[in-house]
Scaffold this active site. Sequence first.
Site, PDB file in Angstrom:
ATOM      1  N   CYS A 240       0.860  -1.181   0.000  1.00  0.00           N
ATOM      2  CA  CYS A 240       0.000   0.000   0.000  1.00  0.00           C
ATOM      3  C   CYS A 240       0.890   1.223   0.000  1.00  0.00           C
ATOM      4  O   CYS A 240       1.809   1.327   0.807  1.00  0.00           O
ATOM      5  CB  CYS A 240      -0.892  -0.024   1.239  1.00  0.00           C
ATOM      6  SG  CYS A 240      -1.824   1.483   1.469  1.00  0.00           S
ATOM      7  N   ASN A 249       1.784  -9.214  -0.866  1.00  0.00           N
ATOM      8  CA  ASN A 249       0.702  -9.995  -0.256  1.00  0.00           C
ATOM      9  C   ASN A 249       1.113 -11.455  -0.213  1.00  0.00           C
ATOM     10  O   ASN A 249       1.979 -11.898  -0.975  1.00  0.00           O
ATOM     11  CB  ASN A 249      -0.558  -9.910  -1.130  1.00  0.00           C
ATOM     12  CG  ASN A 249      -1.227  -8.557  -1.070  1.00  0.00           C
ATOM     13  OD1 ASN A 249      -0.787  -7.618  -1.718  1.00  0.00           O
ATOM     14  ND2 ASN A 249      -2.284  -8.459  -0.298  1.00  0.00           N
TER      15      ASN A 249
HETATM   16  P1  HMG Z   1      -8.941  13.755  -0.068  1.00  0.00           P
HETATM   17  O1  HMG Z   1      -7.832  14.514  -0.742  1.00  0.00           O
HETATM   18  O2  HMG Z   1      -9.101  13.916   1.388  1.00  0.00           O
HETATM   19  O3  HMG Z   1     -10.374  14.053  -0.670  1.00  0.00           O
HETATM   20  O4  HMG Z   1      -8.809  12.233  -0.484  1.00  0.00           O
HETATM   21  P2  HMG Z   1     -11.013  15.137  -1.547  1.00  0.00           P
HETATM   22  O5  HMG Z   1     -12.478  14.857  -1.503  1.00  0.00           O
HETATM   23  O6  HMG Z   1     -10.513  16.502  -1.132  1.00  0.00           O
HETATM   24  O7  HMG Z   1     -10.493  14.801  -3.020  1.00  0.00           O
HETATM   25  C1  HMG Z   1      -9.196  15.122  -3.494  1.00  0.00           C
HETATM   26  C2  HMG Z   1      -9.203  14.990  -5.003  1.00  0.00           C
HETATM   27  O8  HMG Z   1      -9.517  13.661  -5.391  1.00  0.00           O
HETATM   28  C3  HMG Z   1     -10.265  15.854  -5.659  1.00  0.00           C
HETATM   29  O9  HMG Z   1      -9.782  16.181  -6.954  1.00  0.00           O
HETATM   30  C4  HMG Z   1     -11.425  14.905  -5.784  1.00  0.00           C
HETATM   31  O10 HMG Z   1     -12.313  15.266  -6.813  1.00  0.00           O
HETATM   32  C5  HMG Z   1     -10.739  13.620  -6.124  1.00  0.00           C
HETATM   33  P3  HMG Z   1      -9.072  17.587  -7.282  1.00  0.00           P
HETATM   34  O11 HMG Z   1     -10.103  18.615  -6.935  1.00  0.00           O
HETATM   35  O12 HMG Z   1      -7.855  17.676  -6.381  1.00  0.00           O
HETATM   36  O13 HMG Z   1      -8.735  17.496  -8.727  1.00  0.00           O
HETATM   37  N1  HMG Z   1     -11.480  12.422  -5.705  1.00  0.00           N
HETATM   38  C6  HMG Z   1     -11.705  11.385  -6.498  1.00  0.00           C
HETATM   39  N2  HMG Z   1     -11.410  11.162  -7.797  1.00  0.00           N
HETATM   40  C7  HMG Z   1     -11.787  10.000  -8.317  1.00  0.00           C
HETATM   41  N3  HMG Z   1     -12.420   9.026  -7.613  1.00  0.00           N
HETATM   42  C8  HMG Z   1     -12.722   9.217  -6.324  1.00  0.00           C
HETATM   43  C9  HMG Z   1     -12.373  10.439  -5.723  1.00  0.00           C
HETATM   44  N4  HMG Z   1     -12.531  10.940  -4.486  1.00  0.00           N
HETATM   45  C10 HMG Z   1     -11.982  12.149  -4.486  1.00  0.00           C
HETATM   46  N5  HMG Z   1     -13.352   8.253  -5.645  1.00  0.00           N
HETATM   47  C11 HMG Z   1      -9.609   9.973  -0.773  1.00  0.00           C
HETATM   48  C12 HMG Z   1      -9.643  11.227   0.086  1.00  0.00           C
HETATM   49  C13 HMG Z   1     -10.295   8.875   0.018  1.00  0.00           C
HETATM   50  C14 HMG Z   1     -10.359  10.243  -2.054  1.00  0.00           C
HETATM   51  C15 HMG Z   1      -8.126   9.629  -1.113  1.00  0.00           C
HETATM   52  O14 HMG Z   1      -7.355   9.698   0.072  1.00  0.00           O
HETATM   53  C16 HMG Z   1      -7.989   8.269  -1.721  1.00  0.00           C
HETATM   54  O15 HMG Z   1      -8.442   8.040  -2.832  1.00  0.00           O
HETATM   55  N6  HMG Z   1      -7.328   7.328  -1.018  1.00  0.00           N
HETATM   56  C17 HMG Z   1      -7.179   5.951  -1.481  1.00  0.00           C
HETATM   57  C18 HMG Z   1      -5.922   5.355  -0.945  1.00  0.00           C
HETATM   58  C19 HMG Z   1      -5.782   3.930  -1.411  1.00  0.00           C
HETATM   59  O16 HMG Z   1      -6.356   3.519  -2.410  1.00  0.00           O
HETATM   60  N7  HMG Z   1      -4.977   3.126  -0.665  1.00  0.00           N
HETATM   61  C20 HMG Z   1      -4.751   1.769  -1.002  1.00  0.00           C
HETATM   62  C21 HMG Z   1      -5.918   0.868  -0.773  1.00  0.00           C
HETATM   63  S1  HMG Z   1      -6.116   0.372   0.933  1.00  0.00           S
HETATM   64  C22 HMG Z   1      -5.035  -0.999   1.076  1.00  0.00           C
HETATM   65  O17 HMG Z   1      -4.247  -1.256   0.209  1.00  0.00           O
HETATM   66  C23 HMG Z   1      -5.177  -1.904   2.275  1.00  0.00           C
HETATM   67  C24 HMG Z   1      -5.884  -3.217   1.952  1.00  0.00           C
HETATM   68  O18 HMG Z   1      -5.177  -3.945   0.962  1.00  0.00           O
HETATM   69  C25 HMG Z   1      -6.008  -4.087   3.206  1.00  0.00           C
HETATM   70  C26 HMG Z   1      -4.708  -4.233   3.986  1.00  0.00           C
HETATM   71  O19 HMG Z   1      -3.666  -4.602   3.409  1.00  0.00           O
HETATM   72  O20 HMG Z   1      -4.763  -3.973   5.200  1.00  0.00           O
HETATM   73  C27 HMG Z   1      -7.311  -2.979   1.424  1.00  0.00           C
HETATM   74 MG    MG Z   2      -3.402  -5.146   1.370  1.00  0.00          MG
END
Ligand code: HMG
Ligand code: MG
Length: 301
Positions: A240, A249
Site C-alpha cells: 500500500c 501480499n
Molecule cells: P482527499 O484529498 O481527502 O479528498 O482524499 P477530496 O475529496 O478533497 O479529493 C481530493 C481529489 O480527489 C479531488 O480532486 C477529488 O475530486 C478527487 P481535485 O479537486 O484535487 O482534482 N477524488 C476522487 N477522484 C476519483 N475518484 C474518487 C475520488 N474521491 C476524491 N473516488 C480519498 C480522500 C479517500 C479520495 C483519497 O485519500 C484516496 O483516494 N485514497 C485511497 C488510498 C488507497 O487507495 N490506498 C490503497 C488501498 S487500501 C489498502 O491497500 C489496504 C488493503 O489492501 C487491506 C490491507 O492490506 O490492510 C485494502
Molecule cells: Mg493489502
Amino acid sequence: MSDRDVRIYEVGPRDGLQNEQTPIPTDAKLRFLSLLADAGLREIEATSFVAPKAVPQLADADDLMERLERRAGVRYPVLVPNERGLARATAAGADAICVFTAASEAFTRANINMSIAESIDAFRPVVAAARERGWWSRGYVSTAFGCPYQGEVGEAAVVGVARQLVELGVDEISIGDTIGVGSPGDVRRVVGALLGAGIAADRLAMHFHDTRGTALANVTAALALGIRCFDASTGGTGGCPYAPGAAGNLATEDLVYLLDRDGMTHGVDLDTLLVAAHHVSRTLGRPLSTKVGQAGGWRVP
Ligand code: HMG
Ligand code: MG
C-alpha cells in the site's frame, strides 16, 4: 459447503499492482484478469475507484472495468472510498464493492484522509446503495496486527471497527495485516476476539501480507479457528502506498499449494495459476519471488 471448502479471494490486480511505480498497460491488466479466471478463481478484486492522484497505477479503473470481459460465476469487486468512487464504479458496470478503513487512526488518516469515525460515515450511504441494488459488499479493517505509524494495535480496536462495518451491512469483513507483522499467536488473539464478539467466522476473511514470511503460518492458525476465506495475490506482488514497508501480499500460488497438500478444496488449478503468475513477472520485468512460483508444484514422479 463442506468444512474443507476454502474461498480464495484474489487481490493481485488491485493490491498486487497498486504500488507498482511503472505504469502497467490496461491490456496487460486485462490479460492478468483473464488468466486468473482461467485458473478457477471466482472472486477477483479488479481495481480501485479511488482518487487517481492517490493511486496513479489504478487511474485506468473506469476504462478497465468497461473493457473487462466478465466470466460467468466470477465476482469482480472494486475498492470504493466514497460516493464519488461509487458513482464511477456504477458507470463502469461494477456490481460488487469494498470499502476500506483501519483499526488505527494514524493509518486511516494517511490512507484516506479521514478519521475512523469519518470513514464509517462516508461508507454508510455507499454500502446502503450497494445493498439496495443487491450488490455484494466487503469492508476492510487494515492495520489489525500493527500500524506503521502507531505501532501495536489492540484487538479491541479491531473488534470495534469490525462491529461498525457489520452494522453498515457489509457481507464480509477482511481483516488486514497491512504491513505483515502478525504471527499465529496474534491471529488467535485477534480472530478469537472477533469470534468472541459474535462476528461469525463465515463473515470474516483474512488478508495477510507476507512481509516477514509469516503469512502461511497465519493462514494455518486462522484455518484452525474456522476461517475459510483468504485474500492472496498471484505473483506475490503487493503493498500500500500509504503503508511504508508493506511488501508483497501472501502469494496465491503459495496458498494454493498449502491448501492442496492439506486436502482443502478451493477450485483453483495450480499449473494454470502459475501461467498467470509468470504473466505478472513478465509484465513487471522481474523474476517471481514466490516460493511456489520459483519451485513449481510437486507431484510424485
Ligand atoms: P482527499 O484529498 O481527502 O479528498 O482524499 P477530496 O475529496 O478533497 O479529493 C481530493 C481529489 O480527489 C479531488 O480532486 C477529488 O475530486 C478527487 P481535485 O479537486 O484535487 O482534482 N477524488 C476522487 N477522484 C476519483 N475518484 C474518487 C475520488 N474521491 C476524491 N473516488 C480519498 C480522500 C479517500 C479520495 C483519497 O485519500 C484516496 O483516494 N485514497 C485511497 C488510498 C488507497 O487507495 N490506498 C490503497 C488501498 S487500501 C489498502 O491497500 C489496504 C488493503 O489492501 C487491506 C490491507 O492490506 O490492510 C485494502
Ligand atoms: Mg493489502
